[in-house]
Enzyme design. Structure first.
Site, PDB file in Angstrom:
ATOM      1  N   GLU A  54      26.163  15.246  82.333  1.00  0.00           N
ATOM      2  CA  GLU A  54      27.602  15.066  82.574  1.00  0.00           C
ATOM      3  C   GLU A  54      27.931  15.175  84.060  1.00  0.00           C
ATOM      4  O   GLU A  54      27.086  15.529  84.887  1.00  0.00           O
ATOM      5  CB  GLU A  54      28.386  16.091  81.751  1.00  0.00           C
ATOM      6  CG  GLU A  54      28.151  15.867  80.255  1.00  0.00           C
ATOM      7  CD  GLU A  54      29.038  16.698  79.356  1.00  0.00           C
ATOM      8  OE1 GLU A  54      29.630  17.694  79.823  1.00  0.00           O
ATOM      9  OE2 GLU A  54      29.134  16.332  78.160  1.00  0.00           O
ATOM     10  N   GLU A  65      20.519   9.045  75.087  1.00  0.00           N
ATOM     11  CA  GLU A  65      19.788   7.839  74.695  1.00  0.00           C
ATOM     12  C   GLU A  65      19.531   6.950  75.912  1.00  0.00           C
ATOM     13  O   GLU A  65      18.441   6.421  76.112  1.00  0.00           O
ATOM     14  CB  GLU A  65      20.578   7.041  73.651  1.00  0.00           C
ATOM     15  CG  GLU A  65      20.831   7.782  72.349  1.00  0.00           C
ATOM     16  CD  GLU A  65      22.120   8.582  72.346  1.00  0.00           C
ATOM     17  OE1 GLU A  65      22.462   9.183  73.389  1.00  0.00           O
ATOM     18  OE2 GLU A  65      22.774   8.616  71.291  1.00  0.00           O
ATOM     19  N   CYS A 101      25.506   2.935  74.253  1.00  0.00           N
ATOM     20  CA  CYS A 101      24.065   3.122  74.027  1.00  0.00           C
ATOM     21  C   CYS A 101      23.533   2.101  73.024  1.00  0.00           C
ATOM     22  O   CYS A 101      22.417   1.595  73.161  1.00  0.00           O
ATOM     23  CB  CYS A 101      23.776   4.539  73.549  1.00  0.00           C
ATOM     24  SG  CYS A 101      23.988   5.769  74.857  1.00  0.00           S
TER      25      CYS A 101
HETATM   26  N1  THU Z   1      26.600  11.910  74.036  1.00  0.00           N
HETATM   27  C1  THU Z   1      25.283  11.543  74.057  1.00  0.00           C
HETATM   28  O1  THU Z   1      24.536  11.928  74.966  1.00  0.00           O
HETATM   29  N2  THU Z   1      24.832  10.757  73.057  1.00  0.00           N
HETATM   30  C2  THU Z   1      25.551  10.427  71.951  1.00  0.00           C
HETATM   31  O2  THU Z   1      25.021   9.794  71.057  1.00  0.00           O
HETATM   32  C3  THU Z   1      26.945  10.822  71.837  1.00  0.00           C
HETATM   33  C4  THU Z   1      27.532  11.446  73.044  1.00  0.00           C
HETATM   34  C5  THU Z   1      27.081  12.839  75.077  1.00  0.00           C
HETATM   35  C6  THU Z   1      27.996  12.271  76.110  1.00  0.00           C
HETATM   36  C7  THU Z   1      28.721  13.521  76.551  1.00  0.00           C
HETATM   37  O3  THU Z   1      27.959  14.197  77.515  1.00  0.00           O
HETATM   38  C8  THU Z   1      28.782  14.392  75.312  1.00  0.00           C
HETATM   39  O4  THU Z   1      27.774  13.897  74.462  1.00  0.00           O
HETATM   40  C9  THU Z   1      30.108  14.404  74.613  1.00  0.00           C
HETATM   41  O5  THU Z   1      30.561  13.141  74.372  1.00  0.00           O
END
Ligand code: THU
Length: 138
Positions: A54, A65, A101
């Site tokens: 993040e 992903e 993704c």
């Molecule tokens: N996120 C992922 O890394 N993969 C997913 O499949 C869904 C969402 C992350 C993005 C963000 O850092 C956090 O989860 C909340 O949305």
């Protein structure tokens, strides 16, 4: 290893989910506290891991992903057979890949063969083809 129906064997799924759970340990998610890990299996047997990363400006955040895909592609990999995804704040919950993704997967993967393994634990998981999660893709 593939089963007669073309999918990954259960033990392979469990192994891939275990690897995704380890990758989740590196999640950098101080804003959402939603920690995601991914393990991407190449046809050559190599596995590439990823976690969500993040950013205080939110927009530059990268999903687990895509981290795994970009690591693999940047090292010359293009042939993928499956990805395991695990995520949740503390406990893992059912975690599905976001639309961005899914589109990245569509760039590199056969929609009817690529398997998306959403794991709640090594024993509890659901498997989808990319086409099931991204019908009528661009
Ligand atoms: N996120 C992922 O890394 N993969 C997913 O499949 C869904 C969402 C992350 C993005 C963000 O850092 C956090 O989860 C909340 O949305």
């Amino acid at each position: 290893m593939r089963t007669e129906t073309g999918g990954l064997a259960g033990t392979e799924c469990e192994k891939l989910i275990g690897t995704a759970l380890l990758a989740r340990e590196n999640s950098y998610s101080p804003y959402s506290h939603f920690r995601v890990g991914a393990a991407l299996l190449c046809r050559d047997g190599t596995v590439w891991t990823g976690c969500n990363i993040e950013n205080r400006a939110y927009g530059p955040t990268n999903c687990a992903e895509r981290t795994a895909f970009f690591k693999a592609v940047s090292e010359g990999k293009r042939d993928f057979s499956a990805i395991a995804i695990v995520g949740g704040k503390e406990e893992t919950v059912w975690c599905y890949p976001c639309g961005v993704c899914r589109q990245v997967m569509a760039e590199f993967c056969d929609p009817d063969e690529f398997q998306i393994i959403c794991g709640k634990s090594v024993r509890e998981y659901r498997i989808y083809t990319l086409r099931e999660l991204l019908p009528n893709m661009f």
